[in-house]
Design a protein around this motif. Structure first.
Motif: not given
Length: 174
Positions: A58, A94, A160-164
């Motif tokens: 994250r 992504k 940006k805030d993101e799960d990957f």
């Protein structure tokens, strides 16, 4: 402190240098997140049951953070016929960066961006397309032209805030 892996883990086939695949996956990958600068992003890297490198976590922009990275020290000498890096990945749609260093003491990286999809895909990155950057800023000198690679890294930092979640199936130089 020596973290370099000797060329013994590399496999040479038709001038292809295998950096990572299911048969060459004993390398030591390290995590470097924005926590080194006060951020709170988190990530992990492991070899999964398919023998793939699984990099996930994250990314958080809190506390001026915003990136997660895994890196591996290597020792590769390139010949003139080596002109590209081939990535075989299964991603999450992504954007990521593949990063190279040509010297152990080098503070900047040579960077090339790639976008994934949710299917297995092959991505070809010309070595001359890797541009120099430091802390997210492009530097004003030439692209990668070295005859050696001392580190390979994968970074996500899309502001940006993101799960990957990214699976690396193969990394090779041709």
């Amino acid at each position: 402190m020596k973290w370099l892996l000797i060329l013994s883990f590399l496999m040479f086939l038709n001038d292809e240098i295998i950096i990572f695949d299911k048969d060459n996956n004993a390398q030591r990958w390290y995590i470097v997140n924005d926590t080194v600068m006060g951020g709170i992003s988190s990530s992990s890297v492991k070899i999964n049951e398919k023998g793939r490198l699984a990099f996930s976590g994250r990314v958080s922009t809190e506390n001026n953070g915003g990136f997660a990275m895994t890196r591996m020290p290597i020792d590769i000498n390139l010949s003139k016929q080596h002109s590209k890096i081939i990535l075989r990945v299964k991603g999450d749609g992504k954007q990521y960066q593949l990063r190279l260093k040509s010297n152990e003491s080098q503070r900047y990286s040579y960077v090339q961006v790639f976008r994934t999809n949710t299917q297995e895909q092959e991505i070809i990155l010309p070595l001359t397309g890797f541009y120099p950057a430091f802390r997210g800023r492009k530097l004003n000198f030439g692209n990668f032209s070295a005859n050696q690679i001392k580190e390979v890294a994968i970074l996500i930092g899309n502001k940006k805030d993101e799960d990957f979640s990214l699976e690396i199936i193969k990394i090779a130089i041709q």
